[in-house]
Design an enzyme around this catalytic site. Structure first.
Site, PDB file in Angstrom:
ATOM      1  N   ASP A  11       0.868  -1.183   0.000  1.00  0.00           N
ATOM      2  CA  ASP A  11       0.000   0.000   0.000  1.00  0.00           C
ATOM      3  C   ASP A  11       0.900   1.226   0.000  1.00  0.00           C
ATOM      4  O   ASP A  11       1.780   1.353   0.851  1.00  0.00           O
ATOM      5  CB  ASP A  11      -0.873   0.017   1.255  1.00  0.00           C
ATOM      6  CG  ASP A  11      -1.985  -1.029   1.178  1.00  0.00           C
ATOM      7  OD1 ASP A  11      -2.254  -1.534   0.074  1.00  0.00           O
ATOM      8  OD2 ASP A  11      -2.588  -1.336   2.228  1.00  0.00           O
ATOM      9  N   ASP A 130     -13.472  -5.681  -2.646  1.00  0.00           N
ATOM     10  CA  ASP A 130     -13.458  -5.746  -1.193  1.00  0.00           C
ATOM     11  C   ASP A 130     -14.798  -6.322  -0.757  1.00  0.00           C
ATOM     12  O   ASP A 130     -15.852  -5.853  -1.177  1.00  0.00           O
ATOM     13  CB  ASP A 130     -13.280  -4.337  -0.601  1.00  0.00           C
ATOM     14  CG  ASP A 130     -11.941  -3.736  -0.992  1.00  0.00           C
ATOM     15  OD1 ASP A 130     -11.019  -4.509  -1.296  1.00  0.00           O
ATOM     16  OD2 ASP A 130     -11.817  -2.493  -1.012  1.00  0.00           O
TER      17      ASP A 130
END
Lengths: 259, 210
Positions: A11, A130
């Site tokens: 990330d 997600d």
């Protein structure tokens, strides 16, 4: 025989590596390019960079990161986060990414998947979703719901149906992130991963929950995933990529050992 | 300074990755869509992702199809990668297109009865050498490379198969070549150390098979 892949997820926030737990609260972990290079040399099979930069004026930093990664590592890597147009996707590919990964923007406008697949090819277009577990209901009969905006917004949309639709629109690979398992190091969401893998004709990358090499083994066999994504367990030095691959190899999972 | 390699640009994606891999092994590489530049290159890399239909259409539109055939006839080294391998053959099932005809044979799509094998093949797979070739001298048996493809080559002549790979229950030609042409179904620019070694060897190759 095709090998199962170990994929590391980085990330990136404002050009720096960060790691969150259940999609919130991040701490900074340094230079993503240096980290990527260390994993590459340790036998990693693939990399994913998610740009979690909040403001759009910082986006050029990500292009710099991608260019620097492309000069240093020679394994496939994909980039996700903030891709809203086919031009965004093409720009990242030009900078050296192998694939681009679509998430929230594709949920809000599914045609984006088709546009990207047409512009850069199905094999370079990844749908990342997600997902969280819910009580099965009319909108989400599988008991898995798609959420967006880093897990903050539920969409009342069935995860399995969305994976199928994404493939019809041209996604060449699907990443399944379990919000419930993310950052908890208690193992992947096996049932979810398997449901998606059995429902679609393209490879599935399992994401969220890896804490030990045994977790990867479980999701690559029982969970029927083609690739398993790791983050915390390698970023903090708990395990090396090499340890994970040696473990999988010993367990009889075909992985790339000569690199 | 004259570049050592020209990378053929026919709007078929990810050319920069190939260029960066060349740089990493010390080869100066320029990207060009000009048929004259392609025709007169010292050595040529013909990469490609996407569909054969689109690729053949674009090559014809840019006049690169004839330039490629003419380059092949010159005897100078030519490296095909992925789609760049597939369009070297006579014909592909993909869109039922005639291709460049540099290597006799055709391309077919993977078809599996057992649904456990997902097409396209995406990921790392090993190659097994089918014959000795100077470019593969530094590649150990069983080395793995990165593949992304739904179609595979079937050369008419066994001698043109340089290495093979098994996907599902199918063993296919993953490296093919004849004379001064060497082509890989895998992306050597994304295949780590062994991919770079192949590229470095190509940079030194004179185009002779022995």
């Amino acid at each position: 025989m095709l090998s199962k892949r170990v994929v590391a997820c980085l990330d990136v926030k404002n050009g720096e590596l960060s790691k969150g737990v259940q999609f919130v609260a991040t701490e900074m972990l340094g230079d993503p390019v240096a980290k990527a290079k260390a994993y590459y040399e340790d036998g990693l099979d693939e990399l994913v960079f998610y740009d979690i930069t909040a403001s759009s004026d910082q986006r050029n930093i990500m292009l710099d990161v991608v260019q620097n990664v492309a000069r240093e590592i020679f394994i496939p890597f994909s980039v996700g986060g903030g891709i809203r147009t086919r031009e965004d996707a093409a720009g990242l590919l030009m900078a050296g990414a192998e694939k681009i990964s679509l998430n929230s923007a594709a949920v809000l406008r599914p045609e984006l998947v088709k546009e990207c697949a047409q512009a850069i090819g199905t094999q370079n277009t990844v749908l990342s979703m997600d997902v969280r577990a819910v009580v099965p209901n009319t909108a989400c009969p599988s008991g898995y719901e798609v959420v967006i905006n880093g897990g903050r917004k539920a969409m009342g949309m069935d995860a399995i149906a969305w994976a199928r639709r994404g493939c019809e629109l041209g996604a060449g690979e699907v990443v399944v992130n379990s919000i419930d398992a993310d950052g908890m190091k208690q193992g992947y969401e096996i049932k979810l991963t398997r449901l998606v893998a059995e429902a679609i004709p393209v490879p599935v990358v399992a994401s969220g929950g890896a804490g030990t090499p045994a977790h990867l083994h479980q999701v690559l066999t029982e969970g029927k995933a083609d690739a398993a994504l790791v983050a915390s367990m390698v970023h903090y030095g708990d395990y090396r990529v090499l340890d994970i691959k040696q473990y999988l190899n010993r367990q009889g999972v075909k992985v790339r050992m000569n690199y | 300074m004259r570049p050592s390699v020209i990378i053929v640009d026919y709007e078929a994606g990810n050319l920069r990755s190939v260029q960066r891999a060349c740089e990493a092994v010390g080869l100066s590489a320029e990207i060009s869509a000009d048929p004259e530049v392609v025709r007169h290159a010292d050595r040529l890399i013909f990469p490609g992702v996407g569909t054969a239909e689109t690729a053949m259409g674009t090559l014809a539109r840019l006049g690169l199809d004839e330039a490629l055939v003419s380059f092949f006839q010159s005897g100078r080294p030519l490296l095909g990668i992925c789609l760049g391998l597939q369009v070297l053959l006579d014909h592909t099932e993909e869109g039922a297109r005639d291709c460049l005809g540099i290597i006799p044979g055709q391309c077919k799509r993977f078809q599996f009865v057992e649904s456990d094998y997902k097409v396209p093949q995406i990921g790392w797979n090993e190659i097994s050498k089918a014959s000795e070739h100077p470019l593969m001298a530094g590649v150990p048996e069983g080395a793995e490379f990165y593949f992304v493809h739904a179609y595979y080559a079937i050369p008419d002549q066994r001698a043109h198969v340089l290495a093979e790979t098994t996907f599902g229950d199918k063993t296919f030609a993953s490296v093919i070549g004849r004379d001064n042409v060497f082509a890989t179904q895998f992306h050597l620019e994304k295949s780590g150390r062994f991919g770079l070694e192949l590229l470095a060897a190509f940079g030194k190759w004179d185009g002779a098979v022995c």
